[in-house]
Design a protein around this motif. Structure first.
Motif, mmCIF file in Angstrom:
data_model
loop_
_atom_site.group_PDB
_atom_site.id
_atom_site.type_symbol
_atom_site.label_atom_id
_atom_site.label_comp_id
_atom_site.label_asym_id
_atom_site.label_seq_id
_atom_site.Cartn_x
_atom_site.Cartn_y
_atom_site.Cartn_z
ATOM 1 N N ASN A 151 0.942 -1.346 0.020
ATOM 2 C CA ASN A 151 -0.051 -0.046 0.039
ATOM 3 C C ASN A 151 0.778 1.183 0.119
ATOM 4 O OD1 ASN A 151 -2.415 -1.125 0.168
ATOM 5 N ND2 ASN A 151 -2.433 -1.695 2.181
ATOM 6 N N ILE A 152 1.793 1.420 -0.878
ATOM 7 C CA ILE A 152 2.451 2.497 -1.079
ATOM 8 C C ILE A 152 2.520 3.189 -2.244
ATOM 9 C CG2 ILE A 152 5.148 3.275 -1.280
ATOM 10 C CD1 ILE A 152 5.816 1.018 0.837
ATOM 11 N N PHE A 153 2.229 4.369 -2.404
ATOM 12 C CA PHE A 153 2.030 5.097 -3.576
ATOM 13 C C PHE A 153 2.813 6.316 -3.400
ATOM 14 C CE2 PHE A 153 0.561 7.579 -6.856
ATOM 15 C CZ PHE A 153 -0.308 7.048 -7.988
ATOM 16 N N LYS A 154 3.957 6.567 -3.515
ATOM 17 C CA LYS A 154 4.815 7.791 -3.459
ATOM 18 C C LYS A 154 5.213 8.513 -4.708
ATOM 19 C CE LYS A 154 7.889 7.057 -0.046
ATOM 20 N NZ LYS A 154 9.207 6.557 0.616
ATOM 21 N N ILE A 155 5.208 9.562 -4.636
ATOM 22 C CA ILE A 155 5.619 10.325 -5.916
ATOM 23 C C ILE A 155 6.302 11.657 -5.290
ATOM 24 C CG2 ILE A 155 4.900 12.219 -7.774
ATOM 25 C CD1 ILE A 155 2.348 10.299 -7.985
ATOM 26 N N ASN A 156 7.672 11.748 -5.785
ATOM 27 C CA ASN A 156 8.600 12.792 -5.493
ATOM 28 C C ASN A 156 8.733 12.797 -3.910
ATOM 29 O OD1 ASN A 156 9.767 13.356 -7.908
ATOM 30 N ND2 ASN A 156 7.885 14.563 -8.415
ATOM 31 N N GLY A 157 8.582 11.828 -3.110
ATOM 32 C CA GLY A 157 8.959 11.872 -1.609
ATOM 33 C C GLY A 157 7.641 12.029 -1.031
ATOM 34 N N ILE A 158 6.458 12.297 -1.494
ATOM 35 C CA ILE A 158 5.290 12.297 -0.784
ATOM 36 C C ILE A 158 4.514 10.666 -0.925
ATOM 37 C CG2 ILE A 158 3.077 13.550 -0.826
ATOM 38 C CD1 ILE A 158 4.277 15.744 -1.805
ATOM 39 N N ASP A 159 4.035 10.344 0.091
ATOM 40 C CA ASP A 159 3.765 8.934 0.243
ATOM 41 C C ASP A 159 2.062 9.236 0.291
ATOM 42 O OD1 ASP A 159 2.624 6.545 0.597
ATOM 43 O OD2 ASP A 159 3.929 5.915 2.197
ATOM 44 N N TYR A 160 1.123 9.099 -0.763
ATOM 45 C CA TYR A 160 -0.098 9.480 -0.744
ATOM 46 C C TYR A 160 -0.844 8.657 0.028
ATOM 47 C CZ TYR A 160 0.948 13.079 -3.946
ATOM 48 O OH TYR A 160 1.488 14.418 -4.297
ATOM 49 N N MET A 161 -0.424 7.208 0.326
ATOM 50 C CA MET A 161 -0.998 6.100 1.019
ATOM 51 C C MET A 161 -0.950 6.084 2.512
ATOM 52 S SD MET A 161 -3.436 4.975 -0.947
ATOM 53 C CE MET A 161 -3.780 3.450 -0.131
ATOM 54 N N GLU A 162 0.145 7.194 3.289
ATOM 55 C CA GLU A 162 0.613 6.860 4.404
ATOM 56 C C GLU A 162 -0.584 7.300 5.399
ATOM 57 O OE1 GLU A 162 4.221 9.160 6.886
ATOM 58 O OE2 GLU A 162 3.342 10.180 5.387
ATOM 59 N N LYS A 163 -1.384 8.225 5.256
ATOM 60 C CA LYS A 163 -2.531 8.436 6.024
ATOM 61 C C LYS A 163 -3.528 7.053 5.968
ATOM 62 C CE LYS A 163 -2.272 13.339 6.080
ATOM 63 N NZ LYS A 163 -2.987 14.614 5.439
ATOM 64 N N VAL A 164 -3.543 6.499 4.809
ATOM 65 C CA VAL A 164 -4.567 5.399 4.783
ATOM 66 C C VAL A 164 -4.018 4.247 5.481
ATOM 67 C CG1 VAL A 164 -5.484 3.753 3.235
ATOM 68 C CG2 VAL A 164 -5.589 6.078 2.713
ATOM 69 N N ARG A 165 -2.566 4.069 5.541
ATOM 70 C CA ARG A 165 -2.079 2.909 6.278
ATOM 71 C C ARG A 165 -2.282 3.203 7.363
ATOM 72 N NH1 ARG A 165 1.726 3.843 2.474
ATOM 73 N NH2 ARG A 165 3.439 4.430 4.096
ATOM 74 N N ALA A 166 -1.885 4.449 8.265
ATOM 75 C CA ALA A 166 -2.010 4.810 9.524
ATOM 76 C C ALA A 166 -3.393 4.474 10.126
ATOM 77 C CB ALA A 166 -1.690 6.386 9.873
ATOM 78 N N ALA A 167 -4.327 5.091 9.316
ATOM 79 C CA ALA A 167 -5.814 4.815 9.787
ATOM 80 C C ALA A 167 -6.086 3.143 9.988
ATOM 81 C CB ALA A 167 -6.831 5.421 8.710
ATOM 82 N N LEU A 168 -5.325 2.445 9.422
ATOM 83 C CA LEU A 168 -5.786 0.895 9.283
ATOM 84 C C LEU A 168 -5.142 0.442 10.527
ATOM 85 C CD1 LEU A 168 -5.274 -0.122 5.707
ATOM 86 C CD2 LEU A 168 -7.341 0.014 7.018
#
Length: 168
Positions: A151-168
C-alpha cells in the motif's frame, strides 16, 4: 528549461543477470480505477479516481531472439527487473549532458512469446510481466514508487497512502 532527448543506451537485468538480445521495453501504464459519483449537489456525474488504487500494470520486453537468458524470464514466481538507461538532456545553455535513470520492477511472468522462425529476419519475441512493485529513479532521485502489496504510492517523496495505512 531542460529538454529531454533520445535514449542513448539501455541495459536490462533480471535477478542481477543481464538479458541479451532485448531491443526495447515498454514501461507500465499507471491507470487508476474510477467510481461514478452522482447525487444531490452535483451537476451530473463525476468519474472519480479511487485514492491510492492502481489497475493492473504490465511491463513488456521486446526481444530480437530467444536465448538462455530470455528463456529464464518465463519461469514462474517473482522476478526482480532492473532497467538502466541514459538519455541526452539539453541544459539551459544549450549543452547536452547524459542523464541516467533506473527503473526497478518486481513482477511475475504472465506471457512468454519467443517469436517467429523465418529466414532473413529476427525472431521478434516478447515477454510480459504483471507488475507488483514499480520504482523509478531519475538522476539518483526517487521520483515514483508504487508497491501494490504494501500500500505505497509515493511521488517525489510524498507517500499518498501514508494516512490510509495509519488509519488501518
Amino acid at each position: 528549461m531542460i529538454i529531454a532527448g533520445n535514449i542513448i543506451a539501455h541495459m536490462l537485468l533480471v535477478d542481477s543477470k543481464e538479458i541479451a538480445d532485448q531491443v526495447s521495453c515498454q514501461l507500465p501504464s499507471i491507470e487508476k480505477p474510477t467510481s461514478e459519483i452522482k447525487g444531490a449537489g452535483i451537476l451530473g456525474s463525476i468519474d472519480m479516481p479511487i485514492t491510492g488504487q492502481v489497475n493492473s500494470m504490465t511491463f513488456s520486453i521486446n526481444s530480437r531472439s530467444i536465448n538462455a537468458g530470455s528463456a529464464e524470464l518465463a519461469k514462474p514466481g517473482i522476478q526482480n527487473i532492473e532497467l538502466r538507461f541514459v538519455q541526452d538532456v539539453m541544459q539551459n545553455d544549450g549543452s547536452m549532458i547524459p542523464a541516467s535513470s533506473k527503473v526497478f520492477i518486481t513482477g511475475v511472468n504472465k506471457k512468454y512469446d519467443p517469436g517467429k522462425i523465418e529466414n532473413q529476419t529476427t525472431m521478434d519475441g516478447s515477454i510480459e510481466f504483471e507488475v507488483l512493485r514499480y520504482r523509478q529513479i531519475i538522476d539518483g532521485k526517487e521520483t515514483l514508487l508504487i508497491d501494490k502489496l504494501n500500500n505505497i504510492f509515493k511521488i517525489n517523496g510524498i507517500d499518498y497512502m501514508e494516512k490510509v495505512r495509519a488509519a488501518l
